[in-house]
Design a protein around this motif. Structure first.
Motif, PDB file in Angstrom:
ATOM      1  N   THR A   1       0.776  -1.157   0.082  1.00 43.82           N
ATOM      2  CA  THR A   1      -0.071   0.120   0.067  1.00 43.82           C
ATOM      3  C   THR A   1       1.002   1.257   0.172  1.00 43.82           C
ATOM      4  O   THR A   1       0.411   2.479  -0.173  1.00 43.82           O
ATOM      5  N   GLY A   2       2.152   1.278   0.130  1.00 45.01           N
ATOM      6  CA  GLY A   2       2.999   2.371   0.301  1.00 45.01           C
ATOM      7  C   GLY A   2       3.781   2.471  -0.848  1.00 45.01           C
ATOM      8  O   GLY A   2       4.865   3.348  -0.869  1.00 45.01           O
ATOM      9  N   LEU A   3       3.822   1.652  -2.194  1.00 47.67           N
ATOM     10  CA  LEU A   3       4.559   1.831  -3.053  1.00 47.67           C
ATOM     11  C   LEU A   3       4.590   3.341  -3.690  1.00 47.67           C
ATOM     12  O   LEU A   3       3.607   3.953  -3.779  1.00 47.67           O
ATOM     13  N   PRO A   4       5.857   3.917  -4.227  1.00 44.56           N
ATOM     14  CA  PRO A   4       5.640   5.108  -4.730  1.00 44.56           C
ATOM     15  C   PRO A   4       4.890   5.396  -5.974  1.00 44.56           C
ATOM     16  O   PRO A   4       4.746   4.510  -6.795  1.00 44.56           O
ATOM     17  N   GLY A   5       4.053   6.397  -5.775  1.00 39.35           N
ATOM     18  CA  GLY A   5       3.090   6.668  -7.169  1.00 39.35           C
ATOM     19  C   GLY A   5       1.903   5.991  -7.072  1.00 39.35           C
ATOM     20  O   GLY A   5       1.106   5.973  -8.275  1.00 39.35           O
ATOM     21  N   ARG A   6       1.583   5.242  -6.180  1.00 39.02           N
ATOM     22  CA  ARG A   6       0.449   4.630  -6.074  1.00 39.02           C
ATOM     23  C   ARG A   6      -0.283   4.790  -4.575  1.00 39.02           C
ATOM     24  O   ARG A   6       0.072   4.936  -3.761  1.00 39.02           O
ATOM     25  N   SER A   7      -1.642   4.793  -4.972  1.00 41.36           N
ATOM     26  CA  SER A   7      -2.750   5.187  -3.991  1.00 41.36           C
ATOM     27  C   SER A   7      -3.627   3.959  -3.637  1.00 41.36           C
ATOM     28  O   SER A   7      -3.984   3.205  -4.609  1.00 41.36           O
ATOM     29  N   ALA A   8      -3.881   3.548  -2.611  1.00 44.51           N
ATOM     30  CA  ALA A   8      -4.447   2.441  -2.099  1.00 44.51           C
ATOM     31  C   ALA A   8      -6.063   2.599  -2.115  1.00 44.51           C
ATOM     32  O   ALA A   8      -6.615   3.846  -1.807  1.00 44.51           O
ATOM     33  N   VAL A   9      -6.904   1.875  -2.952  1.00 44.26           N
ATOM     34  CA  VAL A   9      -8.315   2.044  -3.310  1.00 44.26           C
ATOM     35  C   VAL A   9      -8.866   0.724  -2.726  1.00 44.26           C
ATOM     36  O   VAL A   9      -8.498  -0.239  -2.401  1.00 44.26           O
ATOM     37  N   THR A  10     -10.483   1.027  -2.486  1.00 46.02           N
ATOM     38  CA  THR A  10     -11.086  -0.355  -2.062  1.00 46.02           C
ATOM     39  C   THR A  10     -11.365  -1.152  -3.139  1.00 46.02           C
ATOM     40  O   THR A  10     -11.212  -0.899  -4.456  1.00 46.02           O
ATOM     41  N   LEU A  11     -12.133  -2.174  -2.700  1.00 40.56           N
ATOM     42  CA  LEU A  11     -12.379  -3.016  -3.858  1.00 40.56           C
ATOM     43  C   LEU A  11     -13.278  -2.612  -4.685  1.00 40.56           C
ATOM     44  O   LEU A  11     -13.416  -2.875  -5.856  1.00 40.56           O
ATOM     45  N   ARG A  12     -14.365  -1.925  -4.096  1.00 40.74           N
ATOM     46  CA  ARG A  12     -15.411  -1.445  -4.878  1.00 40.74           C
ATOM     47  C   ARG A  12     -14.916  -0.537  -6.326  1.00 40.74           C
ATOM     48  O   ARG A  12     -15.481  -0.386  -7.116  1.00 40.74           O
ATOM     49  N   GLU A  13     -13.983   0.382  -5.790  1.00 41.09           N
ATOM     50  CA  GLU A  13     -13.238   1.025  -6.697  1.00 41.09           C
ATOM     51  C   GLU A  13     -12.545   0.247  -7.928  1.00 41.09           C
ATOM     52  O   GLU A  13     -12.516   0.601  -9.065  1.00 41.09           O
ATOM     53  N   VAL A  14     -12.132  -0.799  -7.631  1.00 41.40           N
ATOM     54  CA  VAL A  14     -11.539  -1.608  -8.511  1.00 41.40           C
ATOM     55  C   VAL A  14     -12.605  -2.342  -9.445  1.00 41.40           C
ATOM     56  O   VAL A  14     -12.439  -2.094 -10.544  1.00 41.40           O
ATOM     57  N   LEU A  15     -13.495  -2.844  -8.657  1.00 43.78           N
ATOM     58  CA  LEU A  15     -14.587  -3.253  -9.466  1.00 43.78           C
ATOM     59  C   LEU A  15     -15.323  -2.329 -10.424  1.00 43.78           C
ATOM     60  O   LEU A  15     -15.899  -2.622 -11.508  1.00 43.78           O
ATOM     61  N   ALA A  16     -15.212  -0.951 -10.122  1.00 45.96           N
ATOM     62  CA  ALA A  16     -15.978  -0.163 -11.042  1.00 45.96           C
ATOM     63  C   ALA A  16     -15.072   0.328 -12.361  1.00 45.96           C
ATOM     64  O   ALA A  16     -15.518   0.790 -13.308  1.00 45.96           O
ATOM     65  N   GLY A  17     -13.937  -0.216 -12.509  1.00 44.30           N
ATOM     66  CA  GLY A  17     -13.018  -0.013 -13.674  1.00 44.30           C
ATOM     67  C   GLY A  17     -13.575  -1.006 -14.919  1.00 44.30           C
ATOM     68  O   GLY A  17     -14.469  -1.937 -14.776  1.00 44.30           O
ATOM     69  N   THR A  18     -13.225  -0.437 -15.961  1.00 39.83           N
ATOM     70  CA  THR A  18     -13.669  -1.009 -17.255  1.00 39.83           C
ATOM     71  C   THR A  18     -12.915  -2.434 -17.580  1.00 39.83           C
ATOM     72  O   THR A  18     -11.559  -2.228 -17.422  1.00 39.83           O
ATOM     73  N   PRO A  19     -13.514  -3.427 -17.532  1.00 45.03           N
ATOM     74  CA  PRO A  19     -12.874  -4.596 -17.741  1.00 45.03           C
ATOM     75  C   PRO A  19     -12.058  -4.932 -18.964  1.00 45.03           C
ATOM     76  O   PRO A  19     -12.332  -4.475 -20.244  1.00 45.03           O
ATOM     77  N   ALA A  20     -10.865  -5.204 -19.041  1.00 45.11           N
ATOM     78  CA  ALA A  20     -10.141  -5.675 -20.281  1.00 45.11           C
ATOM     79  C   ALA A  20     -10.246  -7.203 -20.747  1.00 45.11           C
ATOM     80  O   ALA A  20     -10.482  -7.970 -19.724  1.00 45.11           O
ATOM     81  N   THR A  21     -10.226  -7.383 -21.789  1.00 45.09           N
ATOM     82  CA  THR A  21     -10.345  -8.919 -22.512  1.00 45.09           C
ATOM     83  C   THR A  21      -9.037  -9.522 -22.285  1.00 45.09           C
ATOM     84  O   THR A  21      -7.993  -9.134 -22.785  1.00 45.09           O
ATOM     85  N   VAL A  22      -9.116 -10.876 -21.740  1.00 44.19           N
ATOM     86  CA  VAL A  22      -8.094 -11.557 -21.571  1.00 44.19           C
ATOM     87  C   VAL A  22      -8.080 -13.115 -21.867  1.00 44.19           C
ATOM     88  O   VAL A  22      -9.503 -13.622 -21.984  1.00 44.19           O
ATOM     89  N   ASP A  23      -7.288 -13.623 -22.150  1.00 39.95           N
ATOM     90  CA  ASP A  23      -7.210 -15.143 -22.341  1.00 39.95           C
ATOM     91  C   ASP A  23      -6.675 -15.969 -21.342  1.00 39.95           C
ATOM     92  O   ASP A  23      -5.593 -15.467 -20.828  1.00 39.95           O
TER      93      ASP A  23
END
Length: 715
Positions: A457-479
Motif C-alpha cells: 500500500t506504500g509503493l511510490p506513485g500508487r494510492s490504495a483504493v477499495t475493492l468497489r473502486e477496483v470493480l468499477a473499472g472497465t474490464p479488459a479482455t484476456v485469454d
C-alpha cells in the motif's frame, strides 16, 4: 601290520595347518586395525554445513535522489566451530533491469553476470558456533551514484569473503519515476485459520487462536489500520457465534473488532475450500454449507447479548441463529471466488463465471500467470462471459515471501523485489490499477504480515483504493490458460460425495436431517480447504479418518444381533433390540418377513429409538403349524423407507403343540387332584363309620356307671 610313527603321516599335518590358520587370522586382524585409521584419515572429517548469507535493502529498496541506501546484512554459522570475520563488498549495476525477464533472471538461482560497480565495504565479525550476526550499513547517495540514475530497477550484489569461500546475495533497488502518471493499488489479504478436519473450530481452539500470539489475533492486528481488502473465511464467525453465550471472551472480542474494521471485504468459500477441485469433480457450482444445527445448543442462547440475531420479544425464548446469521462477515462486495493461486485455469473460471447468486454476476480472482498476456494485466478483466479480478503474480509472490519470513533481512529483500516488480508493472501499463495479494499462509507473525501489507500500500506513485473502486473499472479482455486439476483432491471429493449421498439417505431417520448432513458438509469443506496444501501426508490421514467416522455414523443405528428365538404358543410377541448410538432420538420402521408360510408376522413396527441407548421393539408372530424351524428376516428402515443398517435373520423354533400338551397336563393334574380329594373324603367317612359301633358300646357302659355313682352319692 605296519606301524606308523606318531610324528609322520596325516596326524602330524593337522596341527601344522591349524597353526598356519591361526597365524593368517592374526595377520588379518592386525591389517584391519592398521587399515581402519588410515581409511579414516583418507576420508577426512565430515563436511561442514554451509554458512548462510543474505542482503536486504531497507525502505523496500526504494531510493530517491539525495537519499542514502541502507543495506542490512546477515550471516549464520550452523557449524560447531567459530568462523573468522570476513569482509563484505556491495556493488551496484548502472544499467537498469529493463524487463520482467531480466529481473526474474537476476533474482533467480542462475544469476547472469552483469557489470557492477563496488560502492561500499564492511566487515561481518566472527561468528560463534551455531550463531548469527546482522549488520547494517548506510551508503551515502554520492557513493551510490543514485542521483545520476534514471528511474528504473537496478541490480545490487553483496559478496561475503567467508571462511568457506565467497558467498553472494543478490537484490535490487528501485529508483521511482516522479513524473509517472499516478495509479491505484489494492491488496487482498485472507483471514483464515489454516488446515482443519472438523467442521468448525472448537472453543479451546478459538481461545488459543484469538489470544495474544494466536494466528487469528496476529492476522487481525496486522490488517488493522491498513487499506487491505479482507477475504474472510465465513467458518470463523460461524465457529464463534454457534457457541452463543459460552464463546470465549477473546474470540467474541476478536469478532467484534473484525466486524468494526472499515476495510472492504468479501467472503471466501466456507473453510476456504478448494474451488478448482470442485469444478474438476463435475460440480456445476461450488458446494455451499448446510445449516449448522448440530453445533447449536439452546442453553447457550438464553439471553440476548450473545445472539447474532435481533433480540427476541420480552417473555419469549431466544431463537437460534440461522446459517446466514452465523456466517455473516459484514458488508460484502459481492460474490467473489478466490481459487488457490495457480489452481484455476480457463475451465474453472468459465464454470465459476456461470454462478450468479441472487441474479448478480460473480467474479473470480486469478493470478496474472494463468493469462496469456506477457506483461502487466489490468486488475479488472473478462474472459469470455466470466468476470475476473486479476492480481499481479510476481508482486504477490514477493509479498507472500515477505509475509512468511521472520528474519528481517530476507524479508527486506522480498519487499524490495515486490517494489521492483510493481515498478515493472507500472512501466508496462502506465496508470492502470494494480491488484496484488498477500496470499494464504500459516503461522505468519503480525509484524511480517503487516510489513508486507505496508509495502504494497506504500509503493511510490500508487494510492490504495477499495475493492468497489477496483470493480468499477472497465474490464479488459484476456485469454486464460488451462490448468491441470489436482487428481488426489478430485478423487477425495468424489469419495466424499458418495459418502454424503449415503449420509443424506441415512439422516432421514432424524426429525431434522441437517443434524447429520450439516456437520458432514462443513467437515468436507474444511478438508478441501487450501490450508492443507503442502501437507499431503497429514491431509491423506485426515481424509481417511473422516471417511472412517462416516462409516461409524452409518453403523450407529442397527438391530442388535441375538440368538434364535422359540415360539411356545400359536401366537406371541417377539422382542428385538434396536441400538442407537447417535446423540439424537430417531424414528424407524422395523420390517419383518418370514421365509416360509408357517409363520405369520406383523409386517411393520414403528420404533422411536431414544438417543444413545437400546430400545426394544415387539413384533407379533403367529404359527400355522404345531412345530418346526423357520426364519424371520428383519430390516430397519427410515420413515421414508430408506434401508438403515444391515438386515438380520433370526431363527425361530415353533413349538405351538406345547400349548395343547400343557392344557392337557393341567387338566389331568386338576382331575387327579379332584379324584384324590373325593377318595380321601370317602375313606375318611368310612373310617368314621367303622369307629361308630365301638363308640356306642362305650357310651352304653359309661352312663350306667354314672347312675350308680349318683345313687351312691345320694345315699
Amino acid at each position: 601290520m605296519t606301524l606308523t610313527s606318531p610324528s609322520s603321516g596325516p596326524r602330524a599335518a593337522r596341527p601344522r595347518r591349524a597353526t598356519r590358520t591361526r597365524l593368517a587370522a592374526a595377520v588379518a586382524v592386525i591389517l584391519a586395525l592398521v587399515a581402519s585409521p588410515l581409511a579414516a584419515v583418507a576420508a577426512g572429517p565430515p563436511a561442514s554445513p554451509p554458512l548462510t548469507f543474505a542482503m536486504g535493502p531497507r525502505g523496500d529498496g526504494v531510493v530517491a535522489d539525495g537519499q542514502s541506501l541502507i543495506v542490512s546484512l546477515t550471516a549464520g554459522n550452523p557449524t560447531d566451530s567459530t568462523v573468522a570475520a570476513g569482509d563484505v563488498t556491495i556493488a551496484i549495476g548502472r544499467d537498469a533491469l529493463a524487463t520482467r525477464d531480466s529481473l526474474d533472471a537476476w533474482l533467480g538461482d542462475e544469476r547472469p553476470p552483469l557489470p557492477l560497480t563496488p560502492i561500499a565495504t564492511t566487515t561481518i565479525d566472527s561468528l560463534a558456533a551455531h550463531g548469527a550476526r546482522t549488520t547494517t550499513i548506510a551508503i551515502e547517495s554520492a557513493s551510490t551514484g543514485v542521483d545520476g540514475l534514471a528511474p528504473g530497477v537496478y541490480p545490487l550484489l553483496a559478496t561475503y569473503a567467508s571462511a568457506q569461500g565467497e558467498l553472494t546475495s543478490a537484490s535490487v533497488i528501485t529508483v521511482p519515476d516522479a513524473g509517472a502518471a499516478p495509479a491505484d493499488i489494492a491488496v487482498v489479504v485472507p483471514i483464515t485459520a489454516g488446515a482443519l478436519s472438523d467442521g468448525l473450530l472448537t472453543a479451546d481452539q478459538l481461545r488459543e487462536l484469538t489470544a495474544d500470539g494466536g494466528t487469528l489475533r496476529d492476522q487481525l492486528d496486522a490488517v488493522a489500520g491498513t487499506a487491505a481488502v479482507l477475504a474472510i473465511d465465513p467458518a470463523l464467525p460461524a465457529a464463534i457465534r454457534v457457541l452463543g453465550e459460552s464463546a470465549p471472551p477473546a474470540a467474541v472480542s476478536w469478532l467484534d473488532e473484525l466486524l468494526a474494521l472499515p476495510n472492504s471485504r468479501f467472503a471466501l468459500q466456507f473453510g476456504d475450500a478448494d474451488l478448482a477441485s470442485q469444478i474438476a469433480a463435475g460440480l456445476g457450482r461450488p458446494l455451499s454449507p448446510l445449516p449448522l444445527t448440530s453445533y447449536l445448543d439452546a442453553a447457550n442462547f438464553t439471553g440476548t447479548a450473545a445472539s447474532p440475531e435481533p433480540s427476541p420479544t420480552p417473555g419469549s425464548a431466544a431463537s437460534l441463529p440461522d446459517l446466514e446469521a452465523l456466517t455473516g462477515i459484514g458488508a460484502s462486495a459481492g460474490t467473489i471466488f478466490w481459487p488457490a493461486s495457480g489452481t484455476a485455469g480457463a475451465e474453472t473460471v468459465a464454470a465459476l463465471g456461470d454462478v450468479a447468486p441472487d441474479g448478480a454476476a460473480s467474479l473470480t480472482l486469478v493470478p496474472s500467470s494463468v493469462t496469456t498476456a506477457a506483461g502487466a494485466v489490468p486488475a479488472r478483466a473478462v474472459a469470455g462471459d466470466a468476470q475476473l479480478l486479476v492480481y499481479d503474480a510476481a508482486v504477490s509472490e514477493a509479498l507472500q515471501t515477505a509475509a512468511a519470513t521472520e528474519d528481517a533481512v530476507p524479508r527486506a529483500a522480498a519487499q524490495a523485489a515486490a517494489a521492483a516488480y510493481a515498478q515493472a508493472a507500472g512501466r508496462e501499463a502506465p496508470g492502470a490499477t494494480l491488484l496484488v495479494t498477500v496470499d494464504r499462509g500459516a503461522d505468519r507473525s503480525r509484524a511480517a504480515l503487516h510489513d508486507a501489507i505496508a509495502t504494497a500500500t506504500g509503493l511510490p506513485g500508487r494510492s490504495a483504493v477499495t475493492l468497489r473502486e477496483v470493480l468499477a473499472g472497465t474490464p479488459a479482455t484476456v485469454d486464460l490458460q488451462s490448468v491441470q486439476p489436482d487428481v488426489a483432491r478430485v478423487a477425495a471429493l468424489r469419495a466424499f460425495q458418495d459418502d454424503e449421498t449415503e449420509l443424506t439417505a441415512f439422516a432421514t431417520i432424524l426429525a431434522d436431517p441437517t443434524l447429520i448432513t450439516g456437520a458432514e458438509r462443513a467437515a468436507v469443506l474444511q478438508l478441501l480447504g487450501n490450508g492443507w496444501r503442502g501437507e499431503l501426508a497429514s491431509w491423506g490421514d485426515a481424509v481417511a479418518d473422516h471417511r472412517a467416522q462416516t462409516q461409524d455414523t452409518l453403523g450407529a443405528v442397527a438391530i442388535v444381533r441375538a440368538g434364535d428365538k422359540t415360539l411356545l404358543g400359536s401366537a406371541a410377541p417377539m422382542r428385538f433390540s434396536i441400538r442407537n448410538d447417535l446423540r439424537w432420538p430417531v424414528s424407524l420402521v422395523l420390517i419383518a418377513a418370514p421365509n416360509d408360510a408357517r409363520l405369520v408376522v406383523q409386517r411393520t413396527t414403528p420404533v422411536d429409538a431414544e438417543a444413545a441407548q437400546n430400545t426394544r421393539a415387539e413384533v407379533r408372530v403367529e404359527a400355522r403349524v404345531g412345530s418346526g424351524e423357520s426364519t424371520i428376516d428383519l430390516q430397519l428402515r427410515s420413515p421414508s423407507m430408506v434401508a438403515i443398517g444391515e438386515p438380520v435373520a433370526v431363527g425361530v423354533s415353533v413349538r405351538a403343540e406345547w400349548e395343547s400338551v400343557g392344557v392337557i397336563v393341567m387338566a389331568v393334574l386338576v382331575a387327579g387332584l379332584l379324584v384324590f380329594g373325593v377318595i380321601r373324603t370317602v375313606l375318611r367317612m368310612r373310617r368314621r363309620r367303622a369307629a361308630a359301633p365301638d363308640e356306642a358300646t362305650a357310651d352304653e357302659a359309661a352312663p350306667h356307671s354314672t347312675d350308680e355313682a349318683t345313687e351312691d352319692a345320694d345315699v
